[in-house]
Design an enzyme around this catalytic site. Structure first.
Site, mmCIF file in Angstrom:
data_model
loop_
_atom_site.group_PDB
_atom_site.id
_atom_site.type_symbol
_atom_site.label_atom_id
_atom_site.label_comp_id
_atom_site.label_asym_id
_atom_site.label_seq_id
_atom_site.Cartn_x
_atom_site.Cartn_y
_atom_site.Cartn_z
ATOM 1 N N PRO A 37 5.976 4.352 2.132
ATOM 2 C CA PRO A 37 6.465 3.973 0.791
ATOM 3 C C PRO A 37 5.449 3.090 0.070
ATOM 4 C CG PRO A 37 8.163 3.596 2.468
ATOM 5 C CD PRO A 37 6.904 3.909 3.200
ATOM 6 N N LYS B 100 2.560 8.013 -4.391
ATOM 7 C CA LYS B 100 2.870 9.453 -4.444
ATOM 8 C C LYS B 100 3.398 9.855 -5.819
ATOM 9 C CE LYS B 100 5.531 9.108 -0.756
ATOM 10 N NZ LYS B 100 5.187 7.761 -0.268
ATOM 11 N N GLU C 57 3.245 -22.342 17.175
ATOM 12 C CA GLU C 57 2.276 -21.737 16.249
ATOM 13 C C GLU C 57 0.845 -22.070 16.642
ATOM 14 O OE1 GLU C 57 3.278 -19.533 14.335
ATOM 15 O OE2 GLU C 57 5.419 -19.978 14.484
ATOM 16 N N THR D 107 2.703 3.928 -1.645
ATOM 17 C CA THR D 107 1.281 4.280 -1.603
ATOM 18 C C THR D 107 0.820 5.060 -2.833
ATOM 19 O OG1 THR D 107 1.918 6.156 -0.213
ATOM 20 C CG2 THR D 107 1.038 4.214 0.899
#
Length: 501
Positions: free
Chosen positions: A117, A121, A342, A119
């Site tokens: 999704p 199209k 972290e 990209t």
């Protein structure tokens, strides 16, 4: 004559009713029956009217939308050079009719755009209409799905009919129909009960087979999906969707091109290095890159700044990756644990790949209480066993640090373990474990888990040994993190270099 008949009828009916009342006739049952008949008549009429509108694509909300191409050109789309080249070559079959007739080439009937999704199209489909000077009609697969059998198939027929009429009206020889999310109606057909989806798909297949080379206007179907594996084989065969074009996530060059396009209308500071932003957004889609610049502009507006700085863009990247900052306040004990966690990730990241840490933060974002932002590596698509093991050790660094300082882990390592196990699965799939070259689906679950445990236990031990040699970095970094809540990559590397020297 008709007018006189109506007036006579209007006069006779009241007279008959009055005469009946005079004779004592009961009209209540008759009136009730008449009312029911009238209501039934209007209900049936409204239902037929609604079905007619839905089937013909009239004023219904399910009408197939016809859009103008908005004059979008291929050079306005960044980051998809390969996809654009393939698509333009396929579209030339619509434009260069004499050449393809000379060589006996059959015109392409359908082009399938596949990829993640965001990209581009849909943008490629719109640019195709401009490139071919064609009528453009767009629809989503969900617009053809109904609980009433046959309605979806009817809408497919009407969509093709409307496009042909519009092309004739505008005197154009080509038309493009774009169907987004085609997997909704083009999914694999299964045996057994006939479904509404199957009838809609059957009609689409019929319409595509009915597109002859000499027919004008010539209609090209462009469809998009991010789930190609779910499509029916009848759609994918040559003669229907002849070209399958992969619209993948952009590489660094593509990301830089997309960022430049979306930055044209935004005032940028001189300290903004777009190449660095393109490096830091490894794995981002075009839609996410647009969102980065948009969010950076929002951060600039919040701070009453006139230009976008690298700090605004850094905050925007964090937001797109992990979500907005939250108001959750961890207590002091949790905050220290998160800091150790972290820092464990950050130390391993620097050991595995020097210069990889961009920032260590204790600011809660999304569901995370803290995070390490990495400088992504150069784009590459092949991974060695050593590289994957290094990524697993980075993922295990947080849990290893908690075990060193607290003797036990917390639930904060859940996502890290999921990532580590995905990497182990990749190693098994690639034949990089003691199992050799195997089909992971055929490996017994117990055997896979034994290999998984062996790899993770060995790498966890190695991770702890590395972290134990950097205890001073933990202590020095903890003081800065607890006061400032953020630690830059450069500050962190200075502390790491002191240990190395």
């Amino acid at each position: 004559m008709l007018k006189w008949k109506n007036e006579i009828l209007i006069g006779i009916i009241p007279a008959l009713l009055l005469f009946g009342l005079y004779k004592g006739t009961e009209y209540l049952p008759v009136i009730l029956i008449a009312v029911l008949l009238i209501v039934a008549f209007f209900v049936v009429r409204l239902q037929r009217s609604g079905d007619a509108i839905g089937a013909t694509g009239g004023k219904s909300s399910h009408k197939v939308s016809e859009q103008k191409p908005s004059y979008l050109k291929f050079d306005q789309i960044g980051g998809q050079d390969q996809a654009k080249a393939e698509l333009m070559e396929a579209l030339d079959f619509l434009i260069k009719k004499e050449q393809i007739a000379k060589l006996g080439i059959r015109p392409i009937k359908g082009i399938l755009l596949t990829g993640p999704p965001g990209t581009g199209k849909t943008l490629l489909a719109k640019a195709s209409a401009h490139y071919t000077n064609a009528v453009f009609s767009a629809a989503s697969g969900s617009e053809f799905v109904e609980m009433y059998v046959g309605v979806g198939a009817s809408r497919i027929r009407d969509m093709f009919k409307q496009v042909r009429l519009k092309a004739q009206k505008e005197n154009k020889q080509n038309a493009i129909i774009f169907i987004d999310e085609i997997d909704v109606i083009g999914g694999k057909r299964e045996g057994g009960q006939q479904r509404e989806y199957d009838q809609t798909l059957n009609q689409l297949l019929t319409e595509m087979d009915g597109i002859h080379t000499k027919e004008e206007p010539r209609i090209l179907i462009i469809a998009a999906t991010n789930r190609k594996e779910m499509l029916d084989s009848a759609l994918l065969r040559p003669g229907r969707f002849d070209r399958h074009i992969e619209v993948d996530l952009p590489d660094k060059k593509g990301r830089l091109s997309i960022l430049d396009i979306h930055a044209r209308n935004k005032p940028l500071s001189e300290n903004v290095n777009m190449e660095l932003i393109a490096e830091q957004t490894f794995g981002f889609s075009g839609a996410q890159l647009e969102s980065v610049l948009n969010e950076a502009a929002i951060y600039a507006m919040r701070s009453n700044a006139d230009i976008l700085t690298k700090d605004h863009l850094g905050l925007a990247i964090d937001k797109v990756m992990m979500g907005e900052k939250t108001d959750r306040e961890a207590n002091e004990e949790e905050k220290v644990r998160v800091a150790y966690h972290e820092l464990g990730h950050a130390i391993l990241a620097e050991v595995v790949r020097v210069g990889s840490v961009s920032q260590v933060s204790l600011c809660p974002r999304g569901k995370a209480l803290g995070y390490v932002r990495h400088n992504p590596p150069a784009d590459h698509y092949l991974y060695t066993k050593t590289y994957i093991e290094g990524q697993i050790m980075i993922a295990l660094g947080g849990a290893a640090a908690e075990e060193i300082y607290y003797g036990a882990r917390s639930t904060g390592s859940r996502n890290d373990f999921e990532k580590a196990m995905e990497l182990v699965r990749l190693m098994v799939d690639s034949g990089l474990t003691e199992l050799g070259i195997v089909d992971i689906q055929m490996v017994p679950k117990k055997q896979f888990m034994d290999v998984n445990h062996a790899i993770l236990d060995e790498l966890m031990g190695s991770t702890k040994k590395i972290l134990e040699t950097y205890m001073i970095v933990f202590e020095q970094s903890l003081d800065v993190l607890m006061k400032e809540e953020t630690l830059s990559g450069e500050q962190f590397r200075m502390m790491m270099r002191q240990i190395a020297s």
